[in-house]
Design a protein around this motif. Structure first.
Motif, PDB file in Angstrom:
ATOM      1  N   PHE A 229      34.663  40.144  55.908  1.00  0.00           N
ATOM      2  CA  PHE A 229      35.660  40.099  54.962  1.00  0.00           C
ATOM      3  C   PHE A 229      36.651  38.604  54.762  1.00  0.00           C
ATOM      4  N   LEU A 230      36.877  38.259  54.474  1.00  0.00           N
ATOM      5  CA  LEU A 230      37.528  36.915  53.752  1.00  0.00           C
ATOM      6  C   LEU A 230      39.381  37.050  53.394  1.00  0.00           C
ATOM      7  N   THR A 231      39.884  36.057  53.731  1.00  0.00           N
ATOM      8  CA  THR A 231      41.649  37.038  53.769  1.00  0.00           C
ATOM      9  C   THR A 231      42.149  35.137  53.335  1.00  0.00           C
ATOM     10  N   SER A 232      42.623  35.592  52.291  1.00  0.00           N
ATOM     11  CA  SER A 232      43.635  34.361  51.541  1.00  0.00           C
ATOM     12  C   SER A 232      45.135  35.018  50.234  1.00  0.00           C
ATOM     13  N   THR A 233      45.794  34.139  50.661  1.00  0.00           N
ATOM     14  CA  THR A 233      46.838  34.452  49.399  1.00  0.00           C
ATOM     15  C   THR A 233      46.045  34.616  47.965  1.00  0.00           C
ATOM     16  N   LEU A 234      45.127  34.312  48.025  1.00  0.00           N
ATOM     17  CA  LEU A 234      44.674  34.662  46.233  1.00  0.00           C
ATOM     18  C   LEU A 234      43.248  35.746  46.502  1.00  0.00           C
ATOM     19  N   ARG A 235      42.570  35.602  48.066  1.00  0.00           N
ATOM     20  CA  ARG A 235      41.436  36.256  47.901  1.00  0.00           C
ATOM     21  C   ARG A 235      41.750  37.712  48.193  1.00  0.00           C
ATOM     22  N   ASP A 236      42.838  38.016  48.652  1.00  0.00           N
ATOM     23  CA  ASP A 236      44.114  38.878  49.718  1.00  0.00           C
ATOM     24  C   ASP A 236      42.926  39.326  50.631  1.00  0.00           C
ATOM     25  N   VAL A 237      42.223  40.549  50.743  1.00  0.00           N
ATOM     26  CA  VAL A 237      41.378  40.596  51.101  1.00  0.00           C
ATOM     27  C   VAL A 237      39.700  41.271  50.783  1.00  0.00           C
ATOM     28  N   THR A 256      36.060  47.745  55.490  1.00  0.00           N
ATOM     29  CA  THR A 256      36.301  46.442  54.814  1.00  0.00           C
ATOM     30  C   THR A 256      37.108  46.941  53.272  1.00  0.00           C
ATOM     31  N   ALA A 257      36.098  47.875  53.441  1.00  0.00           N
ATOM     32  CA  ALA A 257      37.173  48.933  51.792  1.00  0.00           C
ATOM     33  C   ALA A 257      38.666  49.616  52.155  1.00  0.00           C
ATOM     34  N   LYS A 258      38.525  49.643  53.275  1.00  0.00           N
ATOM     35  CA  LYS A 258      39.342  50.528  53.767  1.00  0.00           C
ATOM     36  C   LYS A 258      40.611  49.385  53.620  1.00  0.00           C
ATOM     37  N   PHE A 263      45.864  46.614  51.131  1.00  0.00           N
ATOM     38  CA  PHE A 263      45.973  45.504  51.541  1.00  0.00           C
ATOM     39  C   PHE A 263      46.965  46.293  50.099  1.00  0.00           C
ATOM     40  N   ASP A 264      46.548  46.803  49.260  1.00  0.00           N
ATOM     41  CA  ASP A 264      46.772  46.827  47.579  1.00  0.00           C
ATOM     42  C   ASP A 264      47.742  47.612  48.311  1.00  0.00           C
ATOM     43  N   GLU A 265      47.311  48.355  48.637  1.00  0.00           N
ATOM     44  CA  GLU A 265      48.956  49.646  48.870  1.00  0.00           C
ATOM     45  C   GLU A 265      50.463  48.920  48.884  1.00  0.00           C
ATOM     46  N   ARG A 266      49.966  47.971  50.210  1.00  0.00           N
ATOM     47  CA  ARG A 266      51.248  47.252  51.119  1.00  0.00           C
ATOM     48  C   ARG A 266      51.591  45.828  50.467  1.00  0.00           C
ATOM     49  N   ALA A 267      50.937  45.275  49.847  1.00  0.00           N
ATOM     50  CA  ALA A 267      51.410  43.656  49.585  1.00  0.00           C
ATOM     51  C   ALA A 267      52.291  43.923  48.795  1.00  0.00           C
ATOM     52  N   ALA A 268      53.329  44.636  47.616  1.00  0.00           N
ATOM     53  CA  ALA A 268      54.047  45.038  46.756  1.00  0.00           C
ATOM     54  C   ALA A 268      54.916  44.742  47.364  1.00  0.00           C
TER      55      ALA A 268
END
Ligand code: PLP
Length: 273
Positions: A229-237, A256-258, A263-268
């Motif tokens: 998987f990739l990460t970046s500010t616009l991709r997230d994971v 990756t799904a986890k 990420f979705d839960e904590r990024a806010a």
């Protein structure tokens, strides 16, 4: 669109910098890009810290973080949008030919543009060009991005959205605008910053939140990985489904799904007001 240029909000259609700006003539500049969600920048403090580090690395005067914060706020308020790409650029400034860097001081621009949410999975290629982990610019987010532009164009020609580089000793390094993670036997690994990759802010959060390990990785790890998987500010994971045309076993795979869910839960929590 309203942007911030040298101390004030201006209309982007009429904002101008010198044709002799050192950022334009020699790529002497640093920048940050971050996603903005409903008028809030993601991890702004971390981005301001990295901007200051990059400026120091290039010998540019460090920007005043309060001023940059004010500029970001003004740009976000003047351009409401659900999902944006907020960009801070700091360059060496106006430098007429034959003169040294920026007689009139550095140029600071903050601008924003709308983006759409990234797809959950994507395709990548590897490119034969290398990141120089021992170069003067290693790890700095400078405006000298032409090599990334060339590599990304190669990826697009092949139906991919990202190109991955090795470093000079053949180790996996990073993408043109993202960090890379691989899953091997249920464990997540990502190349260390010493590989020459950018110390991605999303990468750091992913390491913190998933317990990913920083590991020197040979390029052929991409042939063996269970998941990538990739990460970046616009991709997230973002899960990778193909590397150089080869299908990964699963995408997004369970690990990756986890990571995507975490990420979705904590990024806010990292949205700076
Ligand atoms: N590597 C490079 C070369 C980049 O340009 C970027 C982001 O633009 C990244 C990695 C990912 O960094 P971040 O997570 O801070 O967006």
């Amino acid at each position: 669109m309203k942007l911030w240029l040298d101390g004030e909000l201006r209309d982007s259609a009429s904002a101008r910098v010198s044709v002799f700006d050192h950022g334009l003539t020699v790529g002497d500049g640093v920048f940050e890009t971050m996603k903005a969600v409903d008028g809030q920048a993601f991890a702004l403090t971390r981005h301001l810290d990295r901007l200051a580090r990059s400026a120091r690395g290039l010998g540019l005067p460090e920007p005043d973080p309060d001023e940059v914060r004010r500029a970001c706020r003004a740009v976000l308020d003047a351009n409401p949008m659900p999902l944006g790409r907020l960009r801070i650029t700091l360059t060496g400034g106006d430098s007429p030919l034959g003169s040294d860097r920026g007689e009139g001081g550095p140029t600071l621009v903050v601008a924003i543009g709308p983006v759409t949410r990234r797809a959950d999975t994507t395709e990548v290629i590897t490119v034969p060009w290398t990141r120089n982990e021992r170069g003067a610019l290693a790890g700095l987010k400078t405006t000298s991005y032409a090599e990334n532009v060339v590599a990304l164009a190669r990826a697009r020609e092949q139906g991919a959205t990202e190109a991955l580089f090795a470093n000079t000793v053949g180790r996996l390094c990073e993408g043109t605008g993202s960090n890379v993670f691989v899953v091997l036997d249920g464990e997540i690994h990502t190349p260390p910053v010493a590989s020459g990759c950018l110390a991605g802010i999303t990468r750091a959060l992913a390491v913190e939140w998933t317990g990913a390990r920083e590991t020197e990785l040979a390029m052929d790890v991409l042939d063996r990985a269970d998941e990538v998987f990739l990460t970046s500010t616009l991709r997230d994971v973002q899960a990778v489904r193909r590397v150089d045309g080869r299908e990964l076993p699963t995408a997004p795979g369970p690990v990756t799904a986890k990571a995507m869910r975490i990420f979705d839960e904590r990024a806010a929590d990292d949205l700076d007001p």
